[in-house]
Design a protein around this motif. Structure first.
Motif, PDB file in Angstrom:
ATOM      1  N   LYS A   1     -10.615   2.340   2.986  1.00  0.00           N
ATOM      2  CA  LYS A   1      -9.524   2.253   2.011  1.00  0.00           C
ATOM      3  C   LYS A   1     -10.047   1.920   0.622  1.00  0.00           C
ATOM      4  O   LYS A   1      -9.532   2.401  -0.380  1.00  0.00           O
TER       5      LYS A   1
ATOM      6  N   LEU B   1     -13.436   1.762 -11.773  1.00  0.00           N
ATOM      7  CA  LEU B   1     -12.008   1.444 -11.762  1.00  0.00           C
ATOM      8  C   LEU B   1     -11.495   1.376 -13.200  1.00  0.00           C
ATOM      9  O   LEU B   1     -12.284   1.172 -14.135  1.00  0.00           O
TER      10      LEU B   1
ATOM     11  N   LYS C   1     -10.730   7.906  -6.287  1.00  0.00           N
ATOM     12  CA  LYS C   1      -9.546   8.274  -7.076  1.00  0.00           C
ATOM     13  C   LYS C   1      -9.758   8.028  -8.568  1.00  0.00           C
ATOM     14  O   LYS C   1      -9.265   8.787  -9.407  1.00  0.00           O
ATOM     15  N   TYR C   2     -10.526   6.968  -8.914  1.00  0.00           N
ATOM     16  CA  TYR C   2     -10.634   6.561 -10.315  1.00  0.00           C
ATOM     17  C   TYR C   2     -12.037   6.674 -10.907  1.00  0.00           C
ATOM     18  O   TYR C   2     -12.206   6.524 -12.120  1.00  0.00           O
TER      19      TYR C   2
ATOM     20  N   GLN D   1      -1.661   2.099 -10.712  1.00  0.00           N
ATOM     21  CA  GLN D   1      -3.074   1.797 -10.944  1.00  0.00           C
ATOM     22  C   GLN D   1      -3.394   0.338 -10.605  1.00  0.00           C
ATOM     23  O   GLN D   1      -4.376   0.044  -9.915  1.00  0.00           O
TER      24      GLN D   1
ATOM     25  N   GLU E   1       0.822  -1.217   0.000  1.00  0.00           N
ATOM     26  CA  GLU E   1       0.000   0.000   0.000  1.00  0.00           C
ATOM     27  C   GLU E   1       0.858   1.271   0.000  1.00  0.00           C
ATOM     28  O   GLU E   1       0.518   2.263  -0.661  1.00  0.00           O
TER      29      GLU E   1
ATOM     30  N   ASP F   1      -3.364  -0.261  -6.931  1.00  0.00           N
ATOM     31  CA  ASP F   1      -4.573   0.256  -6.285  1.00  0.00           C
ATOM     32  C   ASP F   1      -5.763  -0.687  -6.499  1.00  0.00           C
ATOM     33  O   ASP F   1      -6.554  -0.929  -5.575  1.00  0.00           O
TER      34      ASP F   1
ATOM     35  N   ILE G   1     -10.059   4.484  -2.968  1.00  0.00           N
ATOM     36  CA  ILE G   1      -9.574   4.067  -4.294  1.00  0.00           C
ATOM     37  C   ILE G   1     -10.642   4.334  -5.346  1.00  0.00           C
ATOM     38  O   ILE G   1     -10.331   4.789  -6.459  1.00  0.00           O
TER      39      ILE G   1
ATOM     40  N   PHE H   1      -7.771  -2.638  -3.679  1.00  0.00           N
ATOM     41  CA  PHE H   1      -9.227  -2.510  -3.605  1.00  0.00           C
ATOM     42  C   PHE H   1      -9.873  -3.889  -3.409  1.00  0.00           C
ATOM     43  O   PHE H   1     -10.776  -4.052  -2.587  1.00  0.00           O
TER      44      PHE H   1
END
Length: 400
Positions: free
Chosen positions: A300, A315, A307-308, A246, A235, A249, A304, A253
């Motif tokens: 967590k 994702l 973020k995407y 990517q 991590e 992550d 993620i 996930f």
């Protein structure tokens, strides 16, 4: 050499006289020293039946009808016999009668017949109660068996009635030595063959189970997952490459959600369900088991997604093959001495995230979308045993 003949005679069941003093006429077919007897549906006064001539006398309207019907029955049996002879296959007296009576012949089925029937039915259930990958594995099993039959017997098929435990032992040996399969793969191939054989027995294609004397020990694979230390190291590692960052992550996930690759790849915004208390869950159908499951999103995992996430996808999109190739590169960089694949994320979720944090096995099974809790217990038995030992040690300390 004289051809094998069929013998057809009519006889009376004199012990079954009806109120009119007539008894039933029965027909007996004899072939290869085996008999099949059946009722013709005709009745006659015993005094009017002449056994040697196989006729009803004296000539009158009633006896003429009986003689005509008996002649027709005999001709139809002979036609059924001739038909089976033209098939150029072995048959018995029961099959002669079935052919005469117009019943469906339960012909000797082959192993390829059974496999094709099973797999074609399964193919139609794809998306209903069967995943495509499950059908694909049975299709591959059919190919393996076909290859083995040609390799061992130099023919394309084998009758089900010819199957013995030796066939299964030789097939197992072939998978290990010629196909070079791992023990776990061999076990699965044999397991799929066993399911098809059970179906064949249930459908009366096969009377004897060739697996009766076969014993196989199920291989127990070691569960590979990331420890807390390895997960933290992965991590926190600052990758210079956006591509590797990517993939890392996405892997993390799945370590916090337990999603398999297919579910991760198909994850859409509509799969996120927000509850009044502010918590967020993923609601999906597990493709492998066609079972709906719900996974609460830990912080967590949420970070993620934030973020995407875009309008269509939560994702980034990447193929499973490329994903695993990048994971191998990541493992080398981060110095994780394990063969890192996407599936390890799912194992990490079940062990490091859930079981090692005292989440009950029933909840773990539900979060993983397993069809039965026994599957979860079987896969994670060793992990559960270590937790039992840990709890017993704590209990020992309390008891002093």
């Amino acid at each position: 050499m004289n051809p094998i003949k069929i013998n057809i005679i009519f006889l009376l069941a004199k012990s079954r006289l009806n109120q009119a003093g007539k008894c039933p006429i029965r027909c007996r077919i004899t072939y290869l020293q085996k008999r099949h007897e059946f009722a013709t549906g005709l009745f006659i006064d015993p005094n009017n039946w002449f056994c040697k001539q196989q006729q009803a006398k004296p000539p009158n309207e009633e006896n003429s009808i009986i003689n005509s019907q008996l002649s027709l029955i005999k001709n139809n049996i002979n036609q059924a016999f001739l038909f089976l002879q033209l098939q150029k296959q072995d048959f018995n007296v029961e099959q002669i009668y079935k052919q005469y009576a117009g019943e469906t012949q339960n012909e000797d089925k082959t192993l390829m017949d059974a496999l094709s029937y099973h797999n074609n039915r399964m193919k139609k259930l794809i998306g209903i109660e069967v995943a495509f990958t499950t059908w694909e594995k049975y299709h591959q099993t059919q190919i393996h068996i076909s290859d083995f039959i040609w390799y061992k017997y130099r023919k394309k098929d084998i009758l089900l009635k010819e199957l013995t435990s030796n066939f299964i032992n030789e097939y197992e040996y072939y998978l290990k030595t010629e196909k070079k399969f791992m023990i776990s793969t061999v076990f699965k191939c044999i397991q799929r063959l066993r399911r098809v054989i059970k179906m064949a027995i249930a459908m009366d294609y096969l009377t004897k189970d060739p697996f009766i004397l076969y014993h196989a020990k199920e291989p127990h694979k070691e569960i590979v997952y990331l420890s807390v230390e390895e997960l933290n190291r992965l991590e926190s590692y600052p990758f210079a490459s956006d591509r590797l960052s990517q993939v890392r992550d996405m892997f993390i996930f799945c370590c916090y959600t337990g999603l398999a690759y297919t579910e991760m790849a198909n994850l859409k915004p509509e799969n996120l369900i927000k509850h009044p208390d502010g918590s967020v869950c993923i609601e999906m159908c597990r493709q492998k088991t066609q079972r709906n499951f719900v996974v609460p999103l830990l912080k967590k995992a949420q970070s993620i997604i934030h973020k995407y996430q875009n309008d269509n996808q939560l994702l980034p999109i990447i193929t499973n093959q490329r994903f695993n190739a990048y994971l191998k590169e990541i493992a080398d960089i981060v110095n994780i001495n394990k063969r890192l694949t996407h599936h390890i994320a799912r194992k990490t979720f079940a062990t490091t995230i859930l079981l090692y944090n005292d989440v009950p096995i029933e909840i773990v099974s539900e979060l993983l979308g397993h069809s039965k809790i026994s599957i979860t217990q079987e896969h994670y038995a060793k992990v559960m045993q270590s937790k039992i030992s840990e709890h017993m040690n704590k209990l020992e300390e309390k008891l002093g």
